[in-house]
Design an enzyme around this catalytic site. Structure first.
Site, mmCIF file in Angstrom:
data_model
loop_
_atom_site.group_PDB
_atom_site.id
_atom_site.type_symbol
_atom_site.label_atom_id
_atom_site.label_comp_id
_atom_site.label_asym_id
_atom_site.label_seq_id
_atom_site.Cartn_x
_atom_site.Cartn_y
_atom_site.Cartn_z
ATOM 1 N N LYS A 46 0.808 -1.219 0.000
ATOM 2 C CA LYS A 46 0.000 0.000 0.000
ATOM 3 C C LYS A 46 0.842 1.270 0.000
ATOM 4 O O LYS A 46 0.472 2.242 -0.644
ATOM 5 C CB LYS A 46 -0.942 0.011 1.198
ATOM 6 C CG LYS A 46 -0.191 0.032 2.485
ATOM 7 C CD LYS A 46 -1.029 0.430 3.652
ATOM 8 C CE LYS A 46 -0.071 0.565 4.807
ATOM 9 N NZ LYS A 46 -0.672 1.091 5.991
ATOM 10 N N THR A 47 1.968 1.262 0.698
ATOM 11 C CA THR A 47 2.783 2.479 0.708
ATOM 12 C C THR A 47 3.290 2.789 -0.687
ATOM 13 O O THR A 47 3.316 3.942 -1.129
ATOM 14 C CB THR A 47 3.968 2.317 1.667
ATOM 15 O OG1 THR A 47 3.481 1.837 2.917
ATOM 16 C CG2 THR A 47 4.663 3.647 1.892
ATOM 17 N N ASP A 247 -3.491 7.614 5.289
ATOM 18 C CA ASP A 247 -3.045 6.232 5.479
ATOM 19 C C ASP A 247 -3.645 5.688 6.780
ATOM 20 O O ASP A 247 -4.029 6.465 7.658
ATOM 21 C CB ASP A 247 -1.510 6.222 5.544
ATOM 22 C CG ASP A 247 -0.961 4.823 5.364
ATOM 23 O OD1 ASP A 247 -1.729 3.914 5.019
ATOM 24 O OD2 ASP A 247 0.250 4.652 5.571
ATOM 25 N N GLU A 248 -3.700 4.396 6.938
ATOM 26 C CA GLU A 248 -4.228 3.748 8.148
ATOM 27 C C GLU A 248 -5.597 4.328 8.526
ATOM 28 O O GLU A 248 -5.864 4.638 9.682
ATOM 29 C CB GLU A 248 -3.256 3.950 9.333
ATOM 30 C CG GLU A 248 -1.829 3.523 9.063
ATOM 31 C CD GLU A 248 -1.640 2.012 9.125
ATOM 32 O OE1 GLU A 248 -2.652 1.274 9.174
ATOM 33 O OE2 GLU A 248 -0.482 1.599 9.114
ATOM 34 N N GLN A 295 -7.059 -4.605 10.392
ATOM 35 C CA GLN A 295 -5.945 -4.150 11.204
ATOM 36 C C GLN A 295 -6.318 -2.979 12.100
ATOM 37 O O GLN A 295 -5.452 -2.227 12.559
ATOM 38 C CB GLN A 295 -4.759 -3.775 10.311
ATOM 39 C CG GLN A 295 -4.155 -4.960 9.602
ATOM 40 C CD GLN A 295 -2.895 -4.602 8.846
ATOM 41 O OE1 GLN A 295 -1.902 -4.185 9.422
ATOM 42 N NE2 GLN A 295 -2.938 -4.735 7.533
ATOM 43 N N ARG A 652 3.179 -9.812 10.393
ATOM 44 C CA ARG A 652 4.460 -9.084 10.397
ATOM 45 C C ARG A 652 5.584 -9.953 9.876
ATOM 46 O O ARG A 652 6.646 -9.480 9.518
ATOM 47 C CB ARG A 652 4.841 -8.608 11.814
ATOM 48 C CG ARG A 652 3.927 -7.592 12.486
ATOM 49 C CD ARG A 652 3.595 -6.441 11.620
ATOM 50 N NE ARG A 652 2.323 -6.664 10.923
ATOM 51 C CZ ARG A 652 1.922 -5.981 9.877
ATOM 52 N NH1 ARG A 652 2.678 -5.036 9.385
ATOM 53 N NH2 ARG A 652 0.767 -6.244 9.295
#
Length: 893
Positions: A46-47, A247-248, A295, A652
């Site tokens: 996504k980044t 973001d997030e 998340q 992770r």
DNA sequence: GCGCGCGGCCTTTTT
DNA sequence: GGCCGCGCGC
């Protein structure tokens, strides 16, 4: 801004910007429309998509860099994004606002906060400051702080703010007669706690206003207030930010959601110019949000998962693009993650997949207790590095709560493995640092009562509760703040001569410091130095004999260095700028860059780990009550959040995932039996290979294997050594295994490894002193940082870019300070700079000592055999023991 | 006003 | 095991 240096965006062709992307990613990058939700699964790139999309908007849609507002959750994420953008489109990226919600709001409020009564030098209160203030208020309002803790009241106030509920509203509904700021105002009918909350909330805001201060939540809420009440300001930002990217997004709370809407002008009914490219110059801004509802792990601090779930309803003509291909983990890891998260009801089904193949199985280990869990992990880490070619920095240990780090740290120290701990008590939360910062705050903003009162008698100068009361009473009577009261000391009645003299001294001290600061505003480091010197903070610590105070001196010196670095890396450094950057540092800001090999294993909470990835991840403490946390187990929605946290943890890992648990874990010093986490059951059986499944406790429960020995777990030694041959090379002292089950601290044994050669390995003891010595000088300019960032910091002068550089410098320092704190905590030895922690010459017959396990004892004999010196100690009912001085966990009293 | 020692309570997770 | 607040004695 020096326009002609490099004003252009590096032109990137469509091909370049789409290269290497999958179909969905490419679609997201190019999407042409006002509202886009990129539902990005863990590890789905996504980044990359976000940065490419920004570049796309600039080079293909005609957007200007200054029209971009990109919001991330941490400073580190912002810095990273800016860096990537700089690579992609050139230094012009510095003209974009890429920051956290909080920093963006600070910037807006510094510029325009005057319109809602904030003077630009306002202070930002951290949680500790806010709690102090609430406590002061509670005391004055006669509230029982045992029953209603400042902490819980503040949590409530925070909830209000996150939901944009103003104090006026609360007061009107529950306590219309209460007048904030009027002394002696008591809480009326007290049948309803809402009344209490309403009054404290109102009074709290009143005090913040008179102190020209805001708290974390105010940064968002007051910015919304500004945009809603001042049309000119609102219009300015709406015209400025034509493209907003968040973001997030799943972690945004209501206030942040509204902020985005207000900034984007979504509700003001303006039309886009016909035929305009992109968002054009007016009408609603284009909004892109990226997130993953699986998340969402910050509901406890107000994050509202509905923001992302209902995005399509909230924003007209919204489009959702799903990214499900994972580029990070093996299929085994993803299957485990999918299986766990699938148990959450009511989510949109989403299945991550990868082209990377199955990889190895998840490895499980059940330990008898937390100490052994740590030991096994340490052994496994050593093996991974020795036999499988991993670097220490490839490995991360994660846990649910910070308190769990201790046993892991001890195991790593004992195994001599280098590690870094992220989070926990932050550098700026240390008392001495906080004291120094309070001086700086009080100098920058004299109206700041909380900080001024904090330092009134720090260091001790004979101004106690009585003197403080004189000031606060006078201040309240004159509707002013403590500094003004002090300033008009001569007009104050009933001040005893002695107190008057002391107060005058303090007043003159602060006046002097204020004058100094005014003259040297661009030199925060010199202001810090002046404060440390003139306040007597440094002197007090220096004359102390407490070895801990030496570390405190170092921390203060460190603070000065940090200020110096800030100064060097920030074109227009000011004291306020320095205070600001320090106020907004986050745990994750301490993390090193992904590509940087720190040579250390990383330890952190699952929350801090979000957004990161490691080749090897250990999920520790997989027990009911630990994870899921006991306080989250009763309530279904909280359990769902725990499950998302498990999902975050599992995803992770790139190559190898470990899950470990302990059958017994010490909580509040008491041992408690722990059952395996339900999340372990949620992972399909065939994905996990258990290295050890039954624990000694399980065996005892099954009714066999108990030998009734007073070593709590008889099966421990056997199970442990047969399990893993890698332990063969480690020294195994008789007392070590036993101590491991004692549940007591074994920091003491750390020093015992201290042949001087092992101290220089960079994880404590001697290395810290020398490293610090080197830092103390003015060597910063020559560091690799100086050169790599020099180019960007010398160009342009917006504070945003300097924020980035500062953050990066600062996190480095925080890192170091953490390492130092570690060594400080563990090595009273280092304080005396002896090669060994305990010196046999210091022990004599009759001396009293304390042993970690046996408690208090009296020395009955001393045998000096150099390195192998032994003392004999009578522990009373625990008997007489002979202890090898080198390894014994003892302390002289 | 200060310092020490005792006891209660506790910890989720953080910008 | 640790922090913080309170009460006592100086």
């Amino acid at each position: 801004m020096q326009m002609n240096e490099q004003p252009e965006v590096i032109a990137r062709s469509a091909g370049e910007l789409l290269g290497g992307l999958n179909e969905q990613q490419a679609e997201a990058v190019q999407y042409d429309g006002p509202a886009l939700l990129i539902a990005a699964g863990a590890g789905s790139g996504k980044t990359r998509v976000l940065t490419r999309r920004i570049a796309w908007l600039l080079s293909q849609t005609g957007a200007w860099p200054s029209q971009i507002l990109a919001i991330t959750f941490t400073n580190k994420a912002a810095a990273e994004m800016k860096e990537r953008l700089t690579t992609l489109i050139g230094p012009v990226a510095q003209r974009m606002w890429v920051s956290t919600f909080h920093s963006a709001c600070v910037r807006i409020l510094r510029r325009d906060g005057g319109k809602i009564g904030l003077k630009s030098g306002f202070s930002i209160y951290d949680t500790a400051d806010s709690q102090r203030l609430v406590k002061i208020i509670c005391t004055e309002l006669n509230i029982d702080v045992k029953r209603y803790t400042p902490r819980s009241i503040l949590a409530r106030i925070s909830d209000y703010k996150n939901s944009l509920i103003g104090w006026q509203e609360r007061l009107k509904q529950y306590a219309p007669q209460f007048k904030p700021g009027v002394r002696g105002s008591q809480i009326g009918s007290f049948g309803d706690v809402e009344v209490l909350y309403a009054c404290v909330y109102a009074e709290y805001q009143y005090r913040l206003a008179t102190a020209n201060a805001v708290d974390f939540d105010d940064l968002i809420m007051r910015t919304v207030e500004l945009l809603r009440t001042d049309p000119v300001t609102a219009e300015y930002y709406r015209r400025k930010f034509r493209y907003i990217l968040v973001d997030e997004y799943q972690d945004t709370n209501h206030a942040q959601y509204v902020l985005v809407r207000e900034l984007g002008g979504v509700d003001c009914g303006q039309q886009r110019e016909p035929g305009a490219r992109g968002a054009g110059r007016m009408g609603p801004a284009w909004i892109t949000v990226v997130g993953d509802s699986d998340q969402s792990i910050y509901a406890f601090r107000g994050a509202d998962i509905r923001n992302i779930q209902e995005f399509e309803k909230d924003f007209p003509n919204a489009r959702t693009i799903l990214l499900e291909q994972n580029y990070r983990s093996t299929q085994t890891i993803l299957n485990a993650a999918n299986a766990v998260i699938a148990l959450n009801p009511g989510r949109k089904p989403k299945k991550l997949w990868t082209a990377l193949g199955d990889g190895s199985k998840i490895i499980g280990y059940a330990a008898d207790n937390a100490q052994q869990e740590g030991q096994w992990i340490a052994g496994e880490i050593a093996r991974l590095v020795r036999e499988e070619g991993f670097r220490y920095s490839d490995i991360a240990l994660m846990y649910r709560a910070n308190a769990q780090s201790r046993s892991l740290e001890e195991a790593l120290i004992n195994a001599r493995l280098p590690y870094q701990l992220v989070g926990g008590t932050k550098f700026y939360e240390r008392k001495e640092v906080k004291d120094a910062m309070a001086y700086l705050q009080a100098i920058a903003n004299p109206a700041d009562d909380v900080n001024l009162r904090r330092i009134l008698n720090v260091p001790k100068r004979g101004l106690g509760a009585r003197a403080e009361a004189l000031l606060t009473t006078f201040a309240a009577e004159h509707q002013t703040n403590v500094w003004s009261a002090l300033d008009s000391l001569d007009a104050m009645p009933n001040v005893p001569t002695r107190t008057a003299k002391l107060l005058a001294q303090f007043r003159d001290l602060m006046r002097g410091l204020q004058a100094f600061a005014a003259e040297n505003d661009g030199k925060p480091s010199e202001i810090v130095a002046e404060v440390l010197e003139k306040s007597g903070l440094l002197a007090e610590l220096k004359k102390s004999t407490d070895p801990q105070d030496m570390t405190r001196v170092d921390n203060l010196s460190q603070l000065q260095s940090t200020a110096a670095e800030f100064e060097q890396n920030t074109p227009d450094a000011t004291l306020n700028g320095f205070l600001e950057t320090t106020a907004l540092v986050a745990d994750s800001d301490q993390l090193p860059d992904e590509d940087e090999d720190t040579g250390k294993v990383t330890l952190m909470t699952l929350h801090t780990a979000k957004g990161l990835e490691y080749p090897v991840v250990f999920l520790t403490g997989m027990e009911q009550g630990t994870f899921p946390h006991s306080r989250a187990m009763e309530n279904e929605s909280e359990l769902e959040e725990e499950r998302r946290l498990a999902y975050v943890g599992i995803t992770r890992a790139r190559q190898i995932l470990y899950v470990t648990r302990a059958a017994v874990r010490a909580q509040w010093g008491q041992a408690a039996e722990m059952l395996p986490s339900q999340f372990l059951d949620d992972i399909p059986e065939n994905l996990i290979e258990w290295k050890r499944r039954e624990t000694g406790v399980d065996a005892l429960r099954g009714g066999w294997g108990s030998n009734g020995s007073d070593d709590e777990f008889g099966g421990f030694e056997g199970g442990y050594s047969s399990e893993s041959s890698s332990y063969g090379s480690r020294p195994r002292w008789g007392s070590a295994a036993k101590r491991a089950t004692s549940g007591r601290s074994s920091y003491g044994s750390y020093g015992s490894y201290g042949s001087s050669s092992s101290r220089d390995r960079g994880y404590g003891g001697g290395s810290y002193g020398s490293k610090y010595g080197a830092r103390g000088g003015s060597s910063y300019g020559g560091s690799s940082y100086g050169s790599s960032y020099g180019s960007s910091s010398s160009r342009g002068s917006s504070s945003g870019q300097s924020g980035r550089v500062t953050t990066r410098r600062m996190k480095k320092d925080l890192l170091d300070s953490l390492t130092k704190a570690k060594s400080a905590a563990s090595a009273k030895a280092a304080a005396t700079s002896q090669p060994s922690r305990l010196n046999v010459a210091d022990f004599h017959e009759g001396d009293r000592i304390s042993h970690d396990q046996y408690g208090l004892g009296k020395v009955v004999a001393v045998e000096d055999k150099g390195r192998n010196s032994v003392i004999t100690v009578d522990f009373g009912s625990d008997g007489v023991k002979r202890l090898l001085l080198r390894v014994a966990p003892i302390e002289k009293l």
